[in-house]
Motif scaffolding. Sequence first.
Motif, PDB file in Angstrom:
ATOM      1  N   ARG A  45      38.841   4.435  30.001  1.00 57.28           N
ATOM      2  CA  ARG A  45      40.003   5.274  29.329  1.00 57.28           C
ATOM      3  C   ARG A  45      39.681   6.545  29.363  1.00 57.28           C
ATOM      4  NH1 ARG A  45      37.860   4.571  22.875  1.00 57.28           N
ATOM      5  NH2 ARG A  45      35.650   4.851  23.349  1.00 57.28           N
ATOM      6  N   SER A  46      38.705   6.967  29.849  1.00 55.39           N
ATOM      7  CA  SER A  46      38.553   8.428  29.964  1.00 55.39           C
ATOM      8  C   SER A  46      38.782   8.814  31.307  1.00 55.39           C
ATOM      9  CB  SER A  46      36.875   8.834  29.674  1.00 55.39           C
ATOM     10  OG  SER A  46      36.045   8.260  30.588  1.00 55.39           O
ATOM     11  N   LEU A  47      39.073   7.825  32.271  1.00 52.12           N
ATOM     12  CA  LEU A  47      39.334   8.082  33.775  1.00 52.12           C
ATOM     13  C   LEU A  47      40.739   8.366  34.075  1.00 52.12           C
ATOM     14  CD1 LEU A  47      36.687   5.771  35.010  1.00 52.12           C
ATOM     15  CD2 LEU A  47      36.359   8.077  34.611  1.00 52.12           C
ATOM     16  N   LYS A  48      41.473   9.013  33.326  1.00 52.46           N
ATOM     17  CA  LYS A  48      42.990   8.942  33.511  1.00 52.46           C
ATOM     18  C   LYS A  48      43.453  10.306  34.100  1.00 52.46           C
ATOM     19  CE  LYS A  48      44.252   5.372  30.290  1.00 52.46           C
ATOM     20  NZ  LYS A  48      44.994   5.020  29.097  1.00 52.46           N
ATOM     21  N   THR A  49      42.618  11.268  34.080  1.00 51.85           N
ATOM     22  CA  THR A  49      43.108  12.658  34.771  1.00 51.85           C
ATOM     23  C   THR A  49      42.745  12.712  36.083  1.00 51.85           C
ATOM     24  OG1 THR A  49      41.199  14.126  34.232  1.00 51.85           O
ATOM     25  CG2 THR A  49      42.698  13.702  32.289  1.00 51.85           C
ATOM     26  N   ALA A  63      37.731  15.606  37.684  1.00 48.21           N
ATOM     27  CA  ALA A  63      36.379  14.611  37.324  1.00 48.21           C
ATOM     28  C   ALA A  63      35.419  15.134  36.286  1.00 48.21           C
ATOM     29  CB  ALA A  63      35.607  14.370  38.572  1.00 48.21           C
ATOM     30  N   ALA A  64      35.575  16.590  36.236  1.00 50.91           N
ATOM     31  CA  ALA A  64      34.379  17.226  35.316  1.00 50.91           C
ATOM     32  C   ALA A  64      34.939  16.895  33.840  1.00 50.91           C
ATOM     33  CB  ALA A  64      34.364  18.552  35.619  1.00 50.91           C
ATOM     34  N   ILE A  65      36.307  17.033  33.762  1.00 54.01           N
ATOM     35  CA  ILE A  65      36.989  16.611  32.325  1.00 54.01           C
ATOM     36  C   ILE A  65      36.932  15.269  32.107  1.00 54.01           C
ATOM     37  CG2 ILE A  65      39.089  16.484  31.195  1.00 54.01           C
ATOM     38  CD1 ILE A  65      40.036  19.086  32.132  1.00 54.01           C
ATOM     39  N   ASN A  66      37.000  14.158  32.906  1.00 51.45           N
ATOM     40  CA  ASN A  66      36.711  13.005  32.704  1.00 51.45           C
ATOM     41  C   ASN A  66      35.416  12.666  32.299  1.00 51.45           C
ATOM     42  OD1 ASN A  66      39.522  12.414  33.875  1.00 51.45           O
ATOM     43  ND2 ASN A  66      38.863  11.848  35.573  1.00 51.45           N
ATOM     44  N   ALA A  67      34.379  13.291  32.998  1.00 55.51           N
ATOM     45  CA  ALA A  67      32.890  12.953  32.702  1.00 55.51           C
ATOM     46  C   ALA A  67      32.605  13.804  31.347  1.00 55.51           C
ATOM     47  CB  ALA A  67      32.116  13.892  33.869  1.00 55.51           C
ATOM     48  N   LEU A  68      33.414  14.639  30.876  1.00 53.16           N
ATOM     49  CA  LEU A  68      32.849  15.386  29.696  1.00 53.16           C
ATOM     50  C   LEU A  68      33.466  14.319  28.684  1.00 53.16           C
ATOM     51  CD1 LEU A  68      32.371  17.943  27.777  1.00 53.16           C
ATOM     52  CD2 LEU A  68      34.591  18.501  27.867  1.00 53.16           C
ATOM     53  N   LEU A  69      34.771  13.933  28.854  1.00 53.45           N
ATOM     54  CA  LEU A  69      35.259  13.012  27.641  1.00 53.45           C
ATOM     55  C   LEU A  69      34.523  11.808  27.586  1.00 53.45           C
ATOM     56  CD1 LEU A  69      38.980  13.253  28.633  1.00 53.45           C
ATOM     57  CD2 LEU A  69      37.873  14.164  26.686  1.00 53.45           C
ATOM     58  N   GLN A  70      33.964  11.161  28.713  1.00 55.74           N
ATOM     59  CA  GLN A  70      32.997   9.988  28.745  1.00 55.74           C
ATOM     60  C   GLN A  70      32.026  10.288  27.856  1.00 55.74           C
ATOM     61  OE1 GLN A  70      33.632   6.922  29.031  1.00 55.74           O
ATOM     62  NE2 GLN A  70      31.372   5.975  28.936  1.00 55.74           N
ATOM     63  N   ALA A  71      31.282  11.398  28.333  1.00 54.46           N
ATOM     64  CA  ALA A  71      29.941  11.882  27.589  1.00 54.46           C
ATOM     65  C   ALA A  71      30.249  12.071  26.110  1.00 54.46           C
ATOM     66  CB  ALA A  71      29.458  13.152  27.985  1.00 54.46           C
ATOM     67  N   LYS A  72      31.267  12.595  25.712  1.00 60.25           N
ATOM     68  CA  LYS A  72      31.534  12.850  24.276  1.00 60.25           C
ATOM     69  C   LYS A  72      31.822  11.493  23.503  1.00 60.25           C
ATOM     70  CE  LYS A  72      30.810  17.320  24.314  1.00 60.25           C
ATOM     71  NZ  LYS A  72      29.595  17.746  23.758  1.00 60.25           N
ATOM     72  N   GLU A  75      47.342  17.564  36.874  1.00 56.91           N
ATOM     73  CA  GLU A  75      47.162  17.763  38.401  1.00 56.91           C
ATOM     74  C   GLU A  75      47.601  19.503  38.691  1.00 56.91           C
ATOM     75  OE1 GLU A  75      50.056  15.114  40.105  1.00 56.91           O
ATOM     76  OE2 GLU A  75      48.399  13.834  40.284  1.00 56.91           O
ATOM     77  N   ASN A  76      48.245  19.979  37.728  1.00 53.92           N
ATOM     78  CA  ASN A  76      48.555  21.496  37.781  1.00 53.92           C
ATOM     79  C   ASN A  76      47.931  22.225  36.873  1.00 53.92           C
ATOM     80  OD1 ASN A  76      50.553  20.776  39.900  1.00 53.92           O
ATOM     81  ND2 ASN A  76      51.948  20.337  38.285  1.00 53.92           N
ATOM     82  N   LEU A  77      46.465  22.033  36.278  1.00 58.36           N
ATOM     83  CA  LEU A  77      45.943  22.627  35.340  1.00 58.36           C
ATOM     84  C   LEU A  77      45.441  23.942  36.081  1.00 58.36           C
ATOM     85  CD1 LEU A  77      44.858  22.787  32.382  1.00 58.36           C
ATOM     86  CD2 LEU A  77      42.874  21.616  33.405  1.00 58.36           C
ATOM     87  N   ILE A  78      45.719  24.912  35.463  1.00 58.33           N
ATOM     88  CA  ILE A  78      45.456  26.524  35.998  1.00 58.33           C
ATOM     89  C   ILE A  78      44.003  26.830  35.649  1.00 58.33           C
ATOM     90  CG2 ILE A  78      47.807  27.124  36.568  1.00 58.33           C
ATOM     91  CD1 ILE A  78      47.644  28.892  33.850  1.00 58.33           C
ATOM     92  N   VAL A  79      43.450  26.241  34.615  1.00 55.29           N
ATOM     93  CA  VAL A  79      42.348  26.787  33.959  1.00 55.29           C
ATOM     94  C   VAL A  79      41.100  25.780  35.010  1.00 55.29           C
ATOM     95  CG1 VAL A  79      40.913  26.858  31.919  1.00 55.29           C
ATOM     96  CG2 VAL A  79      43.393  26.756  31.756  1.00 55.29           C
ATOM     97  N   PRO A  80      40.135  26.747  35.397  1.00 53.52           N
ATOM     98  CA  PRO A  80      39.182  26.202  36.201  1.00 53.52           C
ATOM     99  C   PRO A  80      38.332  25.147  35.093  1.00 53.52           C
ATOM    100  CG  PRO A  80      38.858  28.578  36.284  1.00 53.52           C
ATOM    101  CD  PRO A  80      40.177  28.224  35.386  1.00 53.52           C
ATOM    102  N   ASP A  81      38.038  24.027  35.872  1.00 55.00           N
ATOM    103  CA  ASP A  81      37.284  22.761  35.237  1.00 55.00           C
ATOM    104  C   ASP A  81      36.361  23.095  34.299  1.00 55.00           C
ATOM    105  OD1 ASP A  81      35.548  23.288  37.195  1.00 55.00           O
ATOM    106  OD2 ASP A  81      35.860  21.264  38.062  1.00 55.00           O
ATOM    107  N   TRP A  82      35.461  24.229  34.919  1.00 55.80           N
ATOM    108  CA  TRP A  82      34.244  24.698  33.900  1.00 55.80           C
ATOM    109  C   TRP A  82      34.565  25.234  32.669  1.00 55.80           C
ATOM    110  CZ3 TRP A  82      32.546  29.575  32.881  1.00 55.80           C
ATOM    111  CH2 TRP A  82      33.325  30.604  33.498  1.00 55.80           C
ATOM    112  N   GLU A  83      35.596  25.825  32.784  1.00 55.12           N
ATOM    113  CA  GLU A  83      36.222  26.618  31.550  1.00 55.12           C
ATOM    114  C   GLU A  83      36.969  25.797  30.617  1.00 55.12           C
ATOM    115  OE1 GLU A  83      36.787  31.179  31.872  1.00 55.12           O
ATOM    116  OE2 GLU A  83      37.974  29.998  33.326  1.00 55.12           O
TER     117      GLU A  83
END
Length: 287
Positions: free
Chosen positions: A139-143, A146-155, A175-183
Amino acid sequence: MNKNFNIYANKAIRIIVVINLIQVILVTGLITVYLLRDNLSFLPINSFDLLLISLVSISLINNFLVLKDIRVVRDLSLQNNMKSISLQNISELNNVLRAQRHDFLNHLQVVYSLIELNEYTEASNYIETVYKDIIKVNRSLKTSNAAINALLQAKLVDCENKDILVELHIDTRLENLIVPDWEMCRVLGNLIDNAIDAVKESKEKGFINIEIVEIDSNYVFTIRNSGKSIPKEMLDSIFEPGYTTKRNRGEGMGLAITKKITQKYNGKITVDSNQSVTTFSVYIPSE
């Protein structure tokens, strides 16, 4: 590598600050001498004025560059920390996926054996249990991030360990997210951590709802949680640096940083709170 980078970055900042302080002391000394120049007969006034103006000018320019460099080093250090956390989350998620793949054949063998023994009810219950475990991860592997998916899974795992009911709804791949994954991970991490803290402060079993959708050319990240409401008179202050509702816990910088990052990419953050639920929504342009 991350630890060494932080050590070197902190040393560099300390050295720069010390050098800056020495320059300030020297300039202060020169100004003092300048004020007492009438008593200095060994140096022509015109020469001394020229020397003083030159040194002060050079010092001011250098101080400006130094302060700029300190900010760059701190930003790089923070970015390195967040990327390190993201890599750790990705690594943990990868381990979970590898474990699921490794166990898949074993699960098939168990189900096959139960069916062969005509234990259909047991086979159904076994499949349901395995399916729930798989869904928890999938359920967290939909974007596409990868960094956001991993964060959501951890939370999600963190909430489960703390006995918090959490719901996750993702209806976009970002797919068009302009914010860097770390931010973006920093924004989501701050909001979800705040939601977890708010739920844990409540004596009743609480819930957190995380929603990521795309609406009217905006990616909308919504985090809702049960727990104590935020008083209306405090809603305008919670995004100010240093402001916190956690009493002796926290530094009051999480929401301020979240707002700063959001505005940096022409987005916005809103908050609404009542007796039953508190909602934070982040809007980031998708085009």
